[in-house]
Scaffold this active site. Structure first.
Site, PDB file in Angstrom:
ATOM      1  N   TYR A  33       0.830  -1.197   0.000  1.00  0.00           N
ATOM      2  CA  TYR A  33       0.000   0.000   0.000  1.00  0.00           C
ATOM      3  C   TYR A  33       0.861   1.242   0.000  1.00  0.00           C
ATOM      4  O   TYR A  33       2.075   1.175   0.220  1.00  0.00           O
ATOM      5  CB  TYR A  33      -0.952  -0.005   1.203  1.00  0.00           C
ATOM      6  CG  TYR A  33      -0.311   0.265   2.543  1.00  0.00           C
ATOM      7  CD1 TYR A  33       0.477  -0.687   3.173  1.00  0.00           C
ATOM      8  CD2 TYR A  33      -0.482   1.491   3.184  1.00  0.00           C
ATOM      9  CE1 TYR A  33       1.068  -0.437   4.405  1.00  0.00           C
ATOM     10  CE2 TYR A  33       0.100   1.747   4.419  1.00  0.00           C
ATOM     11  CZ  TYR A  33       0.876   0.776   5.022  1.00  0.00           C
ATOM     12  OH  TYR A  33       1.466   1.039   6.229  1.00  0.00           O
ATOM     13  N   ARG A  52       8.412   4.234  -4.396  1.00  0.00           N
ATOM     14  CA  ARG A  52       8.377   3.185  -3.351  1.00  0.00           C
ATOM     15  C   ARG A  52       7.328   2.130  -3.684  1.00  0.00           C
ATOM     16  O   ARG A  52       7.538   0.934  -3.445  1.00  0.00           O
ATOM     17  CB  ARG A  52       8.111   3.811  -1.987  1.00  0.00           C
ATOM     18  CG  ARG A  52       8.252   2.783  -0.862  1.00  0.00           C
ATOM     19  CD  ARG A  52       8.170   3.409   0.510  1.00  0.00           C
ATOM     20  NE  ARG A  52       6.875   4.037   0.717  1.00  0.00           N
ATOM     21  CZ  ARG A  52       6.581   4.833   1.727  1.00  0.00           C
ATOM     22  NH1 ARG A  52       7.496   5.103   2.647  1.00  0.00           N
ATOM     23  NH2 ARG A  52       5.384   5.368   1.851  1.00  0.00           N
ATOM     24  N   ARG A 100      -7.029 -20.359  -2.212  1.00  0.00           N
ATOM     25  CA  ARG A 100      -6.043 -20.161  -1.166  1.00  0.00           C
ATOM     26  C   ARG A 100      -4.912 -21.195  -1.246  1.00  0.00           C
ATOM     27  O   ARG A 100      -5.153 -22.396  -1.189  1.00  0.00           O
ATOM     28  CB  ARG A 100      -6.702 -20.228   0.222  1.00  0.00           C
ATOM     29  CG  ARG A 100      -5.770 -19.773   1.323  1.00  0.00           C
ATOM     30  CD  ARG A 100      -6.465 -19.726   2.674  1.00  0.00           C
ATOM     31  NE  ARG A 100      -5.558 -19.208   3.691  1.00  0.00           N
ATOM     32  CZ  ARG A 100      -4.592 -19.919   4.262  1.00  0.00           C
ATOM     33  NH1 ARG A 100      -4.427 -21.182   3.936  1.00  0.00           N
ATOM     34  NH2 ARG A 100      -3.798 -19.369   5.170  1.00  0.00           N
ATOM     35  N   HIS A 102      -0.417 -20.897  -0.338  1.00  0.00           N
ATOM     36  CA  HIS A 102       0.618 -19.925   0.007  1.00  0.00           C
ATOM     37  C   HIS A 102       1.429 -19.494  -1.210  1.00  0.00           C
ATOM     38  O   HIS A 102       1.739 -18.319  -1.369  1.00  0.00           O
ATOM     39  CB  HIS A 102       1.554 -20.493   1.084  1.00  0.00           C
ATOM     40  CG  HIS A 102       0.910 -20.621   2.434  1.00  0.00           C
ATOM     41  ND1 HIS A 102      -0.223 -21.355   2.649  1.00  0.00           N
ATOM     42  CD2 HIS A 102       1.244 -20.097   3.633  1.00  0.00           C
ATOM     43  CE1 HIS A 102      -0.566 -21.273   3.923  1.00  0.00           C
ATOM     44  NE2 HIS A 102       0.306 -20.514   4.542  1.00  0.00           N
ATOM     45  N   LYS A 149       6.507  -1.964   1.872  1.00  0.00           N
ATOM     46  CA  LYS A 149       5.329  -1.404   2.558  1.00  0.00           C
ATOM     47  C   LYS A 149       4.144  -2.354   2.370  1.00  0.00           C
ATOM     48  O   LYS A 149       3.265  -2.130   1.526  1.00  0.00           O
ATOM     49  CB  LYS A 149       5.026   0.007   2.019  1.00  0.00           C
ATOM     50  CG  LYS A 149       4.091   0.815   2.924  1.00  0.00           C
ATOM     51  CD  LYS A 149       4.129   2.274   2.551  1.00  0.00           C
ATOM     52  CE  LYS A 149       3.062   3.106   3.242  1.00  0.00           C
ATOM     53  NZ  LYS A 149       3.234   3.244   4.685  1.00  0.00           N
ATOM     54  N   GLU A 182      11.943   2.530  14.311  1.00  0.00           N
ATOM     55  CA  GLU A 182      11.013   3.536  13.770  1.00  0.00           C
ATOM     56  C   GLU A 182       9.716   3.423  14.550  1.00  0.00           C
ATOM     57  O   GLU A 182       9.571   2.589  15.440  1.00  0.00           O
ATOM     58  CB  GLU A 182      10.770   3.296  12.276  1.00  0.00           C
ATOM     59  CG  GLU A 182      10.132   1.958  11.967  1.00  0.00           C
ATOM     60  CD  GLU A 182       9.913   1.704  10.487  1.00  0.00           C
ATOM     61  OE1 GLU A 182       9.696   2.667   9.730  1.00  0.00           O
ATOM     62  OE2 GLU A 182       9.937   0.517  10.099  1.00  0.00           O
ATOM     63  N   LEU A 207      11.078   1.166   7.225  1.00  0.00           N
ATOM     64  CA  LEU A 207      10.499   1.684   5.992  1.00  0.00           C
ATOM     65  C   LEU A 207      11.247   2.950   5.583  1.00  0.00           C
ATOM     66  O   LEU A 207      11.567   3.786   6.442  1.00  0.00           O
ATOM     67  CB  LEU A 207       9.017   2.018   6.207  1.00  0.00           C
ATOM     68  CG  LEU A 207       8.291   2.396   4.924  1.00  0.00           C
ATOM     69  CD1 LEU A 207       8.058   1.173   4.046  1.00  0.00           C
ATOM     70  CD2 LEU A 207       6.960   3.063   5.233  1.00  0.00           C
TER      71      LEU A 207
HETATM   72  N1  PLP Z   1       7.390   3.767   9.093  1.00  0.00           N
HETATM   73  C1  PLP Z   1       6.267   3.026   9.052  1.00  0.00           C
HETATM   74  C2  PLP Z   1       6.279   1.677   9.688  1.00  0.00           C
HETATM   75  C3  PLP Z   1       5.108   3.517   8.418  1.00  0.00           C
HETATM   76  O1  PLP Z   1       4.000   2.767   8.364  1.00  0.00           O
HETATM   77  C4  PLP Z   1       5.143   4.810   7.851  1.00  0.00           C
HETATM   78  C5  PLP Z   1       3.951   5.383   7.197  1.00  0.00           C
HETATM   79  O2  PLP Z   1       2.874   4.874   7.252  1.00  0.00           O
HETATM   80  C6  PLP Z   1       6.324   5.550   7.933  1.00  0.00           C
HETATM   81  C7  PLP Z   1       7.445   4.996   8.546  1.00  0.00           C
HETATM   82  C8  PLP Z   1       6.410   6.917   7.316  1.00  0.00           C
HETATM   83  O3  PLP Z   1       6.462   6.781   5.932  1.00  0.00           O
HETATM   84  P1  PLP Z   1       5.963   7.951   4.946  1.00  0.00           P
HETATM   85  O4  PLP Z   1       6.724   9.172   5.341  1.00  0.00           O
HETATM   86  O5  PLP Z   1       6.329   7.459   3.611  1.00  0.00           O
HETATM   87  O6  PLP Z   1       4.498   8.104   5.180  1.00  0.00           O
END
Ligand code: PLP
Length: 287
Positions: A33, A52, A100, A102, A149, A182, A207
């Site tokens: 997403y 991304r 379904r 995997h 993501k 993070e 991320l």
């Molecule tokens: N880290 C995580 C785990 C996230 O889910 C997000 C955004 O949803 C971020 C960092 C920040 O990313 P962005 O600046 O691209 O929204």
């Protein structure tokens, strides 16, 4: 939530928007997403989010469902139909619908695409930024590919709930060496006592935040000092400021970590300035 959603080629009423029960996003979390901030009805940081998205899909061998140009048109149409000016645009692409199993369907199936649009109250967000928010820490327990993501957000959801339960807004994951990786939905930053900014490097299992990256551009343009290296929760408390970045939070001051005040326990000037510089740049480059 906006009234109109997009599902696989059609705009439908939000309450009637449905996906198949055998969608691999639903069954296996086999989906990625993106979330764009919307300023004045335009998509913030378009290039970063598209790049991304393409990378996340590529890492999972899911085909880009349409060209970037076509996707941009559909995303903008979703925003237009919802008449949202200030908000968030959510896009999800799953591997598609298949019995379904995997392993991937063979031959591949068509990826599923959904979009939703929601409004945000910028005045309320500014007031929150002026007050600052609290974060809690929680042990890092996610898989080794947090750079992708994916919708596999259960550890993030549990961490966020842990924060919410004590009135905090975000949870910071802390790795086995004691460093913050993070937030559950944001990247984490501090401003040390010498005024140097610090945020974790993207070689770590985090991320690659698009807001983080755009803010790094702002910081370098302003000639400010920044180190991409990790910090501990104790260093955050000893710092003069801390903040988080993300499409939802933008640049949001953190005033407490696990109940301990950061600096003097109030939002500081660096985060406030970076927030306004980031918003200015995002507005100027939105499409
Ligand atoms: N880290 C995580 C785990 C996230 O889910 C997000 C955004 O949803 C971020 C960092 C920040 O990313 P962005 O600046 O691209 O929204």
């Amino acid at each position: 939530m906006g009234r109109i959603a997009y599902v696989n080629g059609r705009f439908v009423q939000h309450g009637e928007a449905v996906v198949h029960i055998e969608d691999r996003g639903y069954q296996l979390g086999d989906a990625v997403y993106e979330v764009w901030a919307l300023f004045e009805g335009k998509l913030a940081d378009p290039e970063g989010h598209f790049a991304r998205l393409e990378r996340s899909l590529g890492e999972l061998s899911i085909a880009m469902p349409m060209s970037r140009a076509a996707l941009t048109m559909v995303l903008k149409e979703a925003v237009r139909r919802n008449r949202v000016r200030e908000g968030l645009l959510y896009l999800q692409v799953s591997r598609g619908v298949a019995k379904r199993d995997h392993a991937f369907p063979n031959p591949p199936v068509r990826p599923s695409v959904i979009m939703t649009v929601s409004s945000v109250n910028r005045a309320a967000d500014e007031a929150r930024a002026a007050r600052g928010v609290a974060v809690v820490t929680t042990p890092e327990n996610r898989w080794g590919r947090c750079d992708i993501k994916t919708v596999g957000l259960l550890p993030n959801a549990l961490a966020k709930q842990k924060a919410r339960a004590v009135g905090a807004v975000e949870a910071w994951f802390v790795d086995q060496l004691g460093f913050v990786t993070e937030g559950a939905s944001s990247n984490a930053w501090i401003v040390d006592r010498e005024g140097r900014l610090r945020t974790r490097d993207t070689n770590a299992n985090i991320l690659r935040g698009v807001t983080r990256n755009s803010l790094l551009e702002v910081i370098r343009r302003e000639g400010m000092q920044v180190d991409e290296r990790p910090f501990t929760p104790a260093e955050a408390v000893e710092a003069s400021e801390a903040f988080i970045t993300g499409a939802g939070s933008l640049v949001l001051p953190v005033i407490a970590v696990d109940g301990k005040p950061v600096g003097d326990g109030k939002p500081g000037p660096v985060a406030a300035r970076l927030r306004s510089l980031y918003i200015k740049q995002a507005k100027a480059t939105a499409v």
